[in-house]
Write a protein that holds these residues in place. Structure first.
Motif, PDB file in Angstrom:
ATOM      1  N   ILE A  21      11.328 189.883  43.964  1.00 36.70           N
ATOM      2  CA  ILE A  21      12.457 188.646  44.115  1.00 36.70           C
ATOM      3  C   ILE A  21      12.323 188.576  41.816  1.00 36.70           C
ATOM      4  O   ILE A  21      11.638 188.960  41.843  1.00 36.70           O
ATOM      5  N   VAL A  22      13.840 188.530  41.664  1.00 37.01           N
ATOM      6  CA  VAL A  22      14.202 188.877  40.518  1.00 37.01           C
ATOM      7  C   VAL A  22      14.730 187.440  39.987  1.00 37.01           C
ATOM      8  O   VAL A  22      16.035 186.739  40.661  1.00 37.01           O
ATOM      9  N   ALA A  23      14.314 186.692  39.244  1.00 37.77           N
ATOM     10  CA  ALA A  23      14.466 185.589  39.183  1.00 37.77           C
ATOM     11  C   ALA A  23      14.778 185.155  37.337  1.00 37.77           C
ATOM     12  O   ALA A  23      13.928 185.475  36.706  1.00 37.77           O
ATOM     13  N   SER A  24      15.914 184.868  36.919  1.00 40.37           N
ATOM     14  CA  SER A  24      16.029 183.571  36.235  1.00 40.37           C
ATOM     15  C   SER A  24      15.152 182.781  35.328  1.00 40.37           C
ATOM     16  O   SER A  24      14.801 181.887  36.219  1.00 40.37           O
ATOM     17  N   GLN A  25      15.425 182.009  34.300  1.00 40.43           N
ATOM     18  CA  GLN A  25      14.480 181.382  33.594  1.00 40.43           C
ATOM     19  C   GLN A  25      14.638 180.235  33.436  1.00 40.43           C
ATOM     20  O   GLN A  25      14.265 179.412  33.629  1.00 40.43           O
ATOM     21  N   TRP A  26      16.127 180.315  33.666  1.00 41.40           N
ATOM     22  CA  TRP A  26      16.667 178.822  33.179  1.00 41.40           C
ATOM     23  C   TRP A  26      17.095 178.165  34.412  1.00 41.40           C
ATOM     24  O   TRP A  26      16.956 178.051  35.605  1.00 41.40           O
ATOM     25  N   HIS A  27      16.849 176.332  34.043  1.00 43.92           N
ATOM     26  CA  HIS A  27      17.400 175.588  35.008  1.00 43.92           C
ATOM     27  C   HIS A  27      16.392 175.737  36.081  1.00 43.92           C
ATOM     28  O   HIS A  27      15.896 175.771  37.073  1.00 43.92           O
ATOM     29  N   ASP A  28      14.663 175.251  35.313  1.00 42.05           N
ATOM     30  CA  ASP A  28      13.437 175.686  36.407  1.00 42.05           C
ATOM     31  C   ASP A  28      13.635 174.719  37.870  1.00 42.05           C
ATOM     32  O   ASP A  28      13.063 175.024  38.659  1.00 42.05           O
ATOM     33  N   THR A  29      13.397 173.385  37.847  1.00 43.29           N
ATOM     34  CA  THR A  29      13.758 172.932  38.666  1.00 43.29           C
ATOM     35  C   THR A  29      14.592 173.967  39.964  1.00 43.29           C
ATOM     36  O   THR A  29      13.833 173.491  41.441  1.00 43.29           O
TER      37      THR A  29
END
Length: 160
Positions: A21-29
């Motif tokens: 799972i490759v996930a961005s760090q922007w917009h935590d919720t």
């Protein structure tokens, strides 16, 4: 938001399938919801425990996905969110990430579940994030699609 015609993911036995799972760090919720949905899909489909790889932003998803593919993962789930602002930045990030993820999945013959939300507002992103009040669970859907495609490719004897 239309769900008309959308398939309902059904659980499959993907025992041993390795998923990143490759996930961005922007917009935590929003990202927390997308990641949790992808993890639920992996568990529901009996994959090996997925590995979470964080990247700075959505534009970096393709390189993160490429690194996961280089490490031998059978499927990748790319998760991010870009919310439209007042400049064309939105268009460049969305197009760049989308085009490169599509190129990467074809070039490597490795399924990449597309979980990049491209929304006009934060409310639209939250509605798709798989949170308790969300109408959709795009993290779950993206992971389910990647898992199903990996098994389909495996069934026809191609790489995966």
């Amino acid at each position: 938001m239309s769900r008309t015609g959308a398939p309902t993911p059904t659980a499959v036995d993907a025992a041993g399938l390795r998923v990143a799972i490759v996930a961005s760090q922007w917009h935590d919720t929003v990202m927390d919801g997308l990641i949790a949905g992808a993890q639920r899909a992996c568990e529901a489909n009996n994959t090996a425990p997925p590995e979470l790889i964080r990247v700075p932003g959505s534009f970096e998803l393709p390189l993160g996905a490429a690194a996961a593919i280089d490490r031998g993962f059978d499927a990748v789930v790319a998760l991010g969110v870009v919310i439209r602002g007042d400049t064309p930045h939105f268009d460049y990030v969305c197009r760049g990430a989308t085009d490169q993820l599509a190129r990467l999945t074809v070039d490597t013959r490795t399924p990449i579940g597309f979980g990049l939300l491209t929304c006009d507002t934060e409310d639209q992103a939250l509605a798709r994030a798989g949170l308790p009040d969300s109408k959709e669970d795009k993290g779950f859907e993206a992971a389910s699609a990647a898992i199903e495609l990996a098994l389909s490719i495996r069934a026809v004897g191609a790489k995966s």
